[in-house]
Design an enzyme around this catalytic site. Structure first.
Site, PDB file in Angstrom:
ATOM      1  N   ALA A   1      -3.688   9.461 -27.316  1.00 14.39           N
ATOM      2  CA  ALA A   1      -4.189  10.322 -28.209  1.00 14.39           C
ATOM      3  C   ALA A   1      -3.723  11.552 -27.825  1.00 14.39           C
ATOM      4  CB  ALA A   1      -5.840  10.267 -27.843  1.00 14.39           C
ATOM      5  N   ASP A   2      -3.519  12.521 -29.135  1.00 20.30           N
ATOM      6  CA  ASP A   2      -3.266  14.020 -29.045  1.00 20.30           C
ATOM      7  C   ASP A   2      -4.574  14.756 -29.377  1.00 20.30           C
ATOM      8  OD1 ASP A   2      -4.006  13.903 -31.940  1.00 20.30           O
ATOM      9  OD2 ASP A   2      -1.856  13.926 -32.581  1.00 20.30           O
ATOM     10  N   SER A   3      -4.681  16.137 -29.494  1.00 23.35           N
ATOM     11  CA  SER A   3      -5.687  16.735 -29.371  1.00 23.35           C
ATOM     12  C   SER A   3      -6.616  16.535 -30.557  1.00 23.35           C
ATOM     13  CB  SER A   3      -5.265  18.294 -29.277  1.00 23.35           C
ATOM     14  OG  SER A   3      -4.655  18.531 -30.552  1.00 23.35           O
TER      15      SER A   3
ATOM     16  N   ASP B   1      -6.468  13.527 -32.389  1.00 21.06           N
ATOM     17  CA  ASP B   1      -7.076  12.154 -32.150  1.00 21.06           C
ATOM     18  C   ASP B   1      -8.387  12.172 -31.385  1.00 21.06           C
ATOM     19  OD1 ASP B   1      -4.992  10.633 -33.473  1.00 21.06           O
ATOM     20  OD2 ASP B   1      -3.780  10.776 -31.552  1.00 21.06           O
TER      21      ASP B   1
END
Lengths: 420, 77
Positions: B35-37, B39
Site C-alpha cells: 500500500a502507498d499513502s 491506498d
C-alpha cells in the site's frame, strides 16, 4: 533541424478499439454514432453521441485489457482510454525502453479538453450528500488532465519531458505539434503524444447543449446526426475516445530500423481573439494556422492532396472553415480532397486532433481519402470542392493537412506526409 | 467477532488487489501488502463505511497492520 517521424499508432474510437478496426470501419462508411443508453437523456435536448463500443460488440473495449481492476476504479475513463491507446501505439512502435538512457530520452505529452468531468460530477454529489470525509484520495489524480500522460509515463517508465495540453477541441493537434517540437529542440528522442476525452455524461451534454453547440434534430436517426457541410446540419455530436502517437527523431527511428508511418512536416498555431465559443466570422484564425503550418513545412497548397477538416457539423463553423481553405488553396483547390471524419465518429473534443491526424496518416499510407458521411445536400459554397461525400475515395496522397479549432478561439493545423 | 476479521480482510483484498493468503493479521499494509499513502487513506475510508465507525486521523495513523484495524473496529463498534 532534427526531423520528427511517426513510428507508432494507437486509438480507441466510437468505431472500435484499435487503429485497424477504426480505420476499416471508417473507409467502409460505417458510423460510430448511437442513441445514448448509458444514462437518462429524457430531459436533455441532445440524445446522440459517439460512444466506444462495449464488451461483446464488434471492436468492443475491455478496460481490464489495459489497466488492472484496482486501478480501473481509481481513474476517470479519459485516463483509461488514453492508457489503451498508448499501449497500442507503444507496442506498435517497438521503441526500446530498457536502459536509463532510453527512458530518460522518452517523454509523454497527452492532453484532454475537459479531463475527468464525470469524476468531478460524481465527487460533487458525494460531497453534497455525504460530506468531505467521503471524498476519495484518488479523486484529484483521477480528474487532473495531465494524469493521463502521468499514468502512461509510470506504466512504461517514460522519464523524459512529462507535459500536457488543454486547448479544448484543438488539444489533440497541439499535443502532437508541441511534442514534435520537443524532439526537434533536443529535449527528447521519443515522445508519446496524443489526446483523450470521456466527457459524454449528463453534465457534459447539458453544458454543450446550453451553449447551443449540439445536434438535436436527429435523435431518432443517430447515424445521420453528424453531417458536415450538409444543408441539414444542426450542431456537433459529442464523442469519446483517445488517440496516441509515438513520435520519434528521424535518425533515431532509422537507426533502429523502425517502421515509419509518416513525417510531422508542419505545425501552425493561431488565435481568433474574438469570442469564447463562436469562430471569428472571417475565418481568419483557421486561415492563419493553416498558413503557418505550410510555412513551417516549407510546402505550398499544391503539395497538399488531402485535408482532414475540423468540420464539426455546426452551421457556422463548417462554412467558415470551407471558406478559409478555399481562400488559402486558390487554384490548387481543384486537386484537393477534403473530408470530415467527424461525420462517422462524432466530435472527440480533446482527442479529435490526434484521432484525425491518425486518419490522415492512414489516408496517406493506404491512398484512400475517408468519406464525409451524410453529405447529401451540400451547401452552395461547396460546389466544385471534393468533400468526399458518402463513400471513401482512392487517390494518391503525398501530404495531408489536419485542422483543429477550439472554444476560446484556439487553432492548430498539422501537416503530415511521406518523408522525402 | 471473527466476522469483523473476515470483513476487514475482504476489504483489504479488494482495495489493495492482493491475494487473500497474504492478508495475515500481522501483515503491514505498507511493508507487506504494497500500500502507498493514498491506498491507506482509502482503506480507512472503506473500514469506516463498512463498519459505520469514524476513524479520526490520529487513530488512522496508528492503524498499520491488519490486526491494528481489527482491534480498532472491535473496540469502537
Amino acid at each position: 533541424m532534427r526531423r520528427v517521424v511517426v513510428t507508432g499508432l494507437g486509438m480507441v474510437s466510437p468505431l472500435g478499439t484499435g487503429v485497424e478496426t477504426s480505420w476499416n470501419r471508417l473507409v467502409a462508411a460505417e458510423s460510430g454514432l448511437r442513441r445514448i443508453d448509458r444514462f437518462d437523456v429524457s430531459d436533455l435536448p441532445a440524445k446522440v453521441a459517439g460512444l466506444v463500443p462495449g464488451e461483446g460488440e464488434p471492436g468492443g473495449f475491455k478496460p481490464t485489457d489495459f489497466i488492472d481492476a484496482k486501478e480501473l476504479r481509481r481513474n476517470d475513463h479519459f485516463i483509461v482510454l488514453a492508457m489503451a491507446a498508448a499501449a497500442e501505439a507503444i507496442a506498435d512502435s517497438g521503441i526500446p525502453l530498457a536502459t536509463d538512457e532510453q527512458k530518460n530520452r522518452s517523454g509523454v505529452l497527452i492532453g484532454s479538453g475537459i479531463g475527468g468531468l464525470n469524476a468531478i460530477a460524481d465527487a460533487a454529489l458525494v460531497l453534497e450528500k455525504q460530506g468531505p470525509r467521503r471524498i476519495s484520495p484518488f479523486f484529484i489524480p483521477s480528474a487532473l488532465i495531465n494524469l493521463a500522460g502521468g499514468q502512461v509515463s509510470i506504466k512504461y517508465g517514460l522519464r523524459g519531458p512529462n507535459h500536457s495540453v488543454v486547448t479544448a477541441c484543438s488539444t489533440g493537434a497541439h499535443a502532437i505539434g508541441d511534442a514534435s517540437r520537443l524532439i526537434r529542440y533536443g529535449d527528447a528522442d521519443v515522445m508519446v503524444a496524443g489526446g483523450t476525452e470521456a466527457a459524454v455524461g449528463r453534465l457534459g451534454l447539458a453544458g454543450f447543449a446550453a451553449a447551443r453547440a449540439l445536434s438535436t434534430g436527429y435523435n431518432d436517426t443517430p447515424e445521420k446526426a453528424s453531417r458536415p457541410w450538409d444543408k441539414g446540419r444542426d450542431g456537433f455530436v459529442m464523442a469519446e475516445g483517445a488517440g496516441v502517437l509515438v513520435l520519434e527523431e528521424y535518425e533515431h527511428a532509422k537507426a533502429r530500423g523502425a517502421k515509419i508511418y509518416a513525417e510531422i512536416k508542419g505545425y501552425g498555431l493561431s488565435g481568433d481573439a474574438y469570442h469564447v465559443t463562436a469562430p471569428s466570422p472571417d475565418g481568419d484564425g483557421g486561415f492563419r494556422s493553416m498558413t503557418a503550418a505550410l510555412r513551417s513545412a516549407g510546402l505550398t497548397p499544391a503539395d497538399i492532396d488531402y485535408v482532414n477538416a475540423h468540420g464539426t457539423s455546426t452551421p457556422l463553423g463548417d462554412e467558415l472553415e470551407l471558406g478559409a481553405v478555399k481562400r488559402l488553396f486558390g487554384d490548387a483547390m481543384k486537386n484537393v480532397s477534403m473530408s470530415s471524419t467527424k461525420s462517422a465518429v462524432g466530435h472527440l473534443l480533446g482527442a479529435a486532433g490526434t484521432v484525425e491526424a491518425i486518419f490522415s496518416i492512414l489516408a496517406i499510407r493506404h491512398g484512400i481519402a475517408p468519406p464525409t458521411l451524410n453529405l447529401e445536400n451540400p451547401e452552395e459554397a461547396a460546389e466544385g470542392v471534393d468533400l468526399v461525400p458518402l463513400k471513401a475515395k482512392e487517390r494518391r496522397i503525398r501530404n495531408a493537412l489536419s485542422n483543429s479549432f477550439g472554444f476560446g478561439g484556439t487553432n492548430a493545423s498539422l501537416i503530415v506526409g511521406v518523408p522525402d | 467477532m471473527s466476522d469483523i476479521a473476515e470483513r476487514v480482510k475482504k476489504i483489504v483484498v479488494e482495495h489493495l488487489g492482493v491475494e487473500e493468503a497474504k492478508v495475515q493479521e500481522n501483515a503491514s499494509f505498507v511493508d507487506d501488502l504494497g500500500a502507498d499513502s493514498l491506498d491507506t487513506v482509502e482503506l480507512v475510508m472503506a473500514f469506516e463505511e463498512e463498519f459505520g465507525v469514524e476513524i479520526p486521523d490520529d487513530a488512522a495513523e496508528k492503524i498499520l497492520t491488519v490486526k491494528d484495524a481489527i482491534d480498532f473496529i472491535k473496540a469502537n463498534s
